[in-house]
Write an enzyme that holds these catalytic residues in place. Structure first.
Site, PDB file in Angstrom:
ATOM      1  N   SER A  37      75.524  68.008 -99.910  1.00  0.00           N
ATOM      2  CA  SER A  37      76.225  68.227-101.659  1.00  0.00           C
ATOM      3  C   SER A  37      76.217  66.560-101.575  1.00  0.00           C
ATOM      4  CB  SER A  37      76.655  69.475-100.903  1.00  0.00           C
ATOM      5  OG  SER A  37      77.821  68.488-102.636  1.00  0.00           O
ATOM      6  N   TYR A  93      84.460  73.328 -98.005  1.00  0.00           N
ATOM      7  CA  TYR A  93      82.733  73.123 -98.217  1.00  0.00           C
ATOM      8  C   TYR A  93      82.446  72.071 -97.938  1.00  0.00           C
ATOM      9  CZ  TYR A  93      79.247  72.510-101.580  1.00  0.00           C
ATOM     10  OH  TYR A  93      77.826  72.268-102.606  1.00  0.00           O
TER      11      TYR A  93
END
Length: 250
Positions: free
Chosen positions: A140, A153
């Site tokens: 990401s 995350y």
């Protein structure tokens, strides 16, 4: 598009925006896909839509035995496995670091990082047996910079970036390439709460001025799976409209 004929790729988290886009890109390039996800209903829908070069299996990426069964099923159906896209993931807990509980943190790590480790661990012997292959780990933009309210995350996505490099170093001698892809904000169901769009002006914080669409990430992944990327390994590649490159000029 680069050819993926004779390639067999396993995709985790195949149901939904990016996963489905990866599947379509591989099929369009002539490859075959083993689609895995926790949603049997979603897998059945995709199998009906995508045709006979598709096989499906439910998979909880946190369970090594599930991975073994999925890879064995792919080999039984197609005769081999040549690639893997570790795509399954859950989103951030959307709270400050000091508010994120250990349970929330480890829940994200289990899917987004342990799942990547287990997928690689199980598939590597099969790639080695074929004389090589390609692994694409989906990280990401949050694995490239610090973003508030993404503690677990971000830890997982930075971890994916790191474990990708370790695997690339260890597996180079086996002609197994391992790369991470770092999408920015992509217009999917997961990002719908952010109020962004792929229309011009839909993401002012990105230099491109908009969010991406899944096919723009899928094209990059398909390239990395192809023989055209034969000397690319250990890289982190962004598909983010320059979002992680720097702030938009005032």
């Amino acid at each position: 598009m680069h050819s993926l004929e004779d390639k067999v790729v396993i995709i985790s988290g195949a149901v939904g925006g990016l996963g489905e886009a990866f599947a379509r890109a591989i099929l369009d390039a002539g490859g075959s896909v083993m689609l895995t996800d926790v949603s049997q209903e979603g897998l059945d829908r995709l199998a009906a839509e995508l045709g006979d070069r598709v096989h499906t299996r439910t998979l909880d990426v946190r369970e090594e035995e599930d991975w073994v069964r999925a890879v064995d099923a792919a080999v039984a159906r197609f005769g081999k496995v040549t690639g893997l896209i570790n795509n399954a993931g859950v989103t951030t807990s959307r709270c400050l670091l000091e508010e994120e509980t250990a349970e929330q943190f480890m829940g994200i790590i289990g899917v987004n990082l342990l799942g990547v480790h287990l997928g690689m661990r199980v598939v590597i012997p099969h790639l080695r047996a074929n004389g090589g292959g390609s692994i694409v780990n989906i990280s990401s933009g949050a694995g490239m910079m610090g973003i508030a309210k993404t503690g677990g995350y971000a830890a997982a996505k930075w971890g994916v970036r790191g474990i990708t490099k370790v695997a690339a170093v260890e597996l180079g001698k086996d002609a197994i390439r391992v790369n991470s892809v770092h999408p920015g904000i992509i217009e999917t169901n997961m990002t719908s709460r952010l109020g962004v769009s792929s229309e011009p002006g839909g993401l002012p914080s990105a230099p491109a001025g908009r969010a991406g669409v899944p096919s723009e990430v899928a094209g990059l992944a398909a390239f990395l799976l192809s023989d055209a990327a034969s000397y690319i390994s250990g890289a982190e590649m962004t598909a983010d409209g320059a979002w992680t490159a720097g702030p938009v000029p005032a």
